[in-house]
Design a protein around this motif. Structure first.
Motif, PDB file in Angstrom:
ATOM      1  N   THR A 243      44.862   2.717   5.801  1.00 47.42           N
ATOM      2  CA  THR A 243      44.221   3.435   6.894  1.00 47.42           C
ATOM      3  C   THR A 243      44.915   4.759   7.178  1.00 47.42           C
ATOM      4  OG1 THR A 243      45.509   2.118   8.492  1.00 47.42           O
ATOM      5  CG2 THR A 243      43.274   1.377   7.991  1.00 47.42           C
ATOM      6  N   ALA A 244      44.116   5.758   7.533  1.00 48.97           N
ATOM      7  CA  ALA A 244      44.620   7.105   7.794  1.00 48.97           C
ATOM      8  C   ALA A 244      45.395   7.158   9.104  1.00 48.97           C
ATOM      9  CB  ALA A 244      43.454   8.086   7.818  1.00 48.97           C
ATOM     10  N   SER A 245      46.059   8.272   9.326  1.00 46.00           N
ATOM     11  CA  SER A 245      46.964   8.402  10.465  1.00 46.00           C
ATOM     12  C   SER A 245      46.247   8.390  11.808  1.00 46.00           C
ATOM     13  CB  SER A 245      47.785   9.692  10.333  1.00 46.00           C
ATOM     14  OG  SER A 245      46.927  10.825  10.277  1.00 46.00           O
TER      15      SER A 245
ATOM     16  N   ALA B   2      35.548   7.358   4.035  1.00 42.36           N
ATOM     17  CA  ALA B   2      36.002   8.536   4.775  1.00 42.36           C
ATOM     18  C   ALA B   2      35.212   8.769   6.047  1.00 42.36           C
ATOM     19  CB  ALA B   2      35.908   9.772   3.878  1.00 42.36           C
ATOM     20  N   ASP B   3      34.095   8.043   6.220  1.00 43.05           N
ATOM     21  CA  ASP B   3      33.254   8.226   7.407  1.00 43.05           C
ATOM     22  C   ASP B   3      33.618   7.267   8.536  1.00 43.05           C
ATOM     23  OD1 ASP B   3      31.780  10.231   6.142  1.00 43.05           O
ATOM     24  OD2 ASP B   3      30.418   8.786   5.229  1.00 43.05           O
TER      25      ASP B   3
ATOM     26  N   LYS C  66      37.400   4.133  14.603  1.00 42.55           N
ATOM     27  CA  LYS C  66      38.805   4.495  14.453  1.00 42.55           C
ATOM     28  C   LYS C  66      39.744   3.530  15.162  1.00 42.55           C
ATOM     29  CE  LYS C  66      38.254   9.432  13.590  1.00 42.55           C
ATOM     30  NZ  LYS C  66      38.707  10.803  13.953  1.00 42.55           N
ATOM     31  N   SER C  67      39.222   2.420  15.620  1.00 43.72           N
ATOM     32  CA  SER C  67      40.043   1.372  16.225  1.00 43.72           C
ATOM     33  C   SER C  67      39.648   0.048  15.583  1.00 43.72           C
ATOM     34  CB  SER C  67      39.810   1.326  17.745  1.00 43.72           C
ATOM     35  OG  SER C  67      40.610   0.320  18.343  1.00 43.72           O
ATOM     36  N   LEU C  68      40.539  -0.505  14.788  1.00 40.54           N
ATOM     37  CA  LEU C  68      40.233  -1.686  13.994  1.00 40.54           C
ATOM     38  C   LEU C  68      41.065  -2.887  14.424  1.00 40.54           C
ATOM     39  CD1 LEU C  68      40.167  -0.158  10.379  1.00 40.54           C
ATOM     40  CD2 LEU C  68      38.252  -0.418  11.983  1.00 40.54           C
ATOM     41  N   LYS C  69      40.482  -4.042  14.290  1.00 35.78           N
ATOM     42  CA  LYS C  69      41.220  -5.292  14.435  1.00 35.78           C
ATOM     43  C   LYS C  69      41.783  -5.676  13.076  1.00 35.78           C
ATOM     44  CE  LYS C  69      38.434  -7.117  18.239  1.00 35.78           C
ATOM     45  NZ  LYS C  69      39.558  -7.004  19.211  1.00 35.78           N
TER      46      LYS C  69
ATOM     47  N   GLY D 234      39.310   6.210   6.182  1.00 35.40           N
ATOM     48  CA  GLY D 234      39.637   7.412   6.931  1.00 35.40           C
ATOM     49  C   GLY D 234      39.897   8.587   6.007  1.00 35.40           C
ATOM     50  N   SER D 235      40.442   9.637   6.582  1.00 31.93           N
ATOM     51  CA  SER D 235      40.629  10.886   5.854  1.00 31.93           C
ATOM     52  C   SER D 235      42.002  10.964   5.189  1.00 31.93           C
ATOM     53  CB  SER D 235      40.460  12.065   6.819  1.00 31.93           C
ATOM     54  OG  SER D 235      40.665  13.289   6.159  1.00 31.93           O
ATOM     55  N   PHE D 236      41.990  11.059   3.863  1.00 35.45           N
ATOM     56  CA  PHE D 236      43.204  11.271   3.070  1.00 35.45           C
ATOM     57  C   PHE D 236      42.953  12.463   2.147  1.00 35.45           C
ATOM     58  CE2 PHE D 236      43.640   6.796   4.150  1.00 35.45           C
ATOM     59  CZ  PHE D 236      44.993   6.635   4.353  1.00 35.45           C
TER      60      PHE D 236
END
Length: 334
Positions: free
Chosen positions: A165-167, A120-121, A126-129, A61-63
């Motif tokens: 993981t990003a927020s 980052a893509d 955006k929903s992970l197990k 994700g985005s950091f």
């Protein structure tokens, strides 16, 4: 078996005093039961011949660069003589590295930051197990984005992988009963490097709780969702999410090092054990008790609370660790 860092446990300590070290101040007339983490005979993250544990990071994700530097400075704080004087990240780790295995070998005394890779893509959405963490790491190893556990030329357990993981990433059971976890899987080994065909590989995950559950996974930098509404502390890096992540990264790191395969040091149910730091959850400084993190230092300029200093003079708030030498929870500044 997955090892959980339970936020339910973390915040119900506000209502259940015996879950904290016996060194705290209590109003109860019944003395708390001392915490003891039995050793179950299994391997620890003892590192290679130089007793070095290498940590590789997968950013999902985005950091921002500033957010990443909070984490990378932490991992660059180990082993540097400039940062060994207490209270420091290295002095905090010295409690963890006092754990020994059945061969009297200690947990790795030095941690080195290995490779980092960015996703980052949001390649898996955006929903992970929880199982996706293993998939992400194995994919990165298979495409050579991250090194394999055997690539350092040592057959000893010397590598740990973190998925961060990003927020805006929702992870299964995140904020419901965990802020992070560590686990292990088996990966194949190049026969040119090792005579073993496979190797057990420990890995971990921690999420950014800034927008999803700061009151659970970023306490004491956010008002707690359960228990007395104590005012939050100011975070040392001016980022509630990243400073909360650092508490959880340190907690999971200590647990993974001392109980990587669910056969090391822990107390209780193996599916939800008390480990090196979760046994002391909620304690950050001397005099801590349920709902109060303890006596902490305050930055003279920002008034933020911290208890250790790391690389680039960066300040962190790290959790207390149960000491096998004293059988008590030891905060960094004690």
């Amino acid at each position: 078996m997955q090892l959980l860092f339970s936020v339910i446990f973390a915040f119900f300590i506000l209502l259940d005093p015996p879950l904290i070290s016996s060194s705290r101040h209590l109003t109860s007339l019944v003395p708390p039961t001392p915490i003891v983490l039995p050793y179950h005979g299994g391997p620890l993250l003892t590192g290679d011949s130089r007793s070095t544990l290498r940590v590789n990071l997968l950013w999902y994700g985005s950091f921002s660069p500033a957010q990443r530097s909070v984490v990378t400075d932490f991992f660059r704080s180990f082993g540097d003589r400039r940062f060994r004087r207490a209270p420091s990240v290295s002095s905090w780790w010295s409690v963890v590295s006092s754990y020994v295995d059945k061969n009297k070998t200690t947990v790795a005394k030095v941690i080195k930051l290995g490779k980092q890779v960015s996703d980052a893509d949001y390649s898996m959405g955006k929903s992970l197990k929880r199982s996706d963490m293993k998939k992400l790491i194995l994919r990165a190893i298979n495409d050579n984005s991250l090194p394999s556990p055997s690539s350092y030329g040592s057959e000893s357990v010397a590598t740990l992988y973190f998925v961060l993981t990003a927020s805006d990433v929702v992870v299964e059971r995140f904020c419901m009963n965990s802020c992070g976890f560590h686990d292990s899987t088996v990966t194949s080994v190049n026969p040119r490097i090792s005579h073993h065909s496979s190797l057990s590989m420990p890995y971990a995950w921690v999420g950014n709780p800034a927008t999803q559950c700061p009151g659970l996974c970023a306490w004491p930098f956010a008002k707690p969702e359960y228990g007395p509404p104590t005012p939050p502390l100011l975070p040392p890096n001016q980022d509630i999410g990243m400073d909360g992540m650092m508490i959880n990264i340190a907690t999971i790191l200590a647990g993974a090092a001392t109980n990587p395969f669910n056969s090391g040091y822990f107390q209780g149910d193996p599916s939800a054990p008390l480990e090196a730091s979760t046994a002391c959850v909620g304690s950050f400084g001397p005099g801590s008790y349920p709902g109060y993190p303890g006596n902490l230092q305050a930055d003279k300029r920002t008034k933020a609370s911290y208890n250790v200093i790391g690389a680039n003079r960066r300040e962190y708030l790290l959790p207390a660790v149960w000491s096998p030498l004293t059988e008590t929870c030891k905060p960094p500044q004690s």
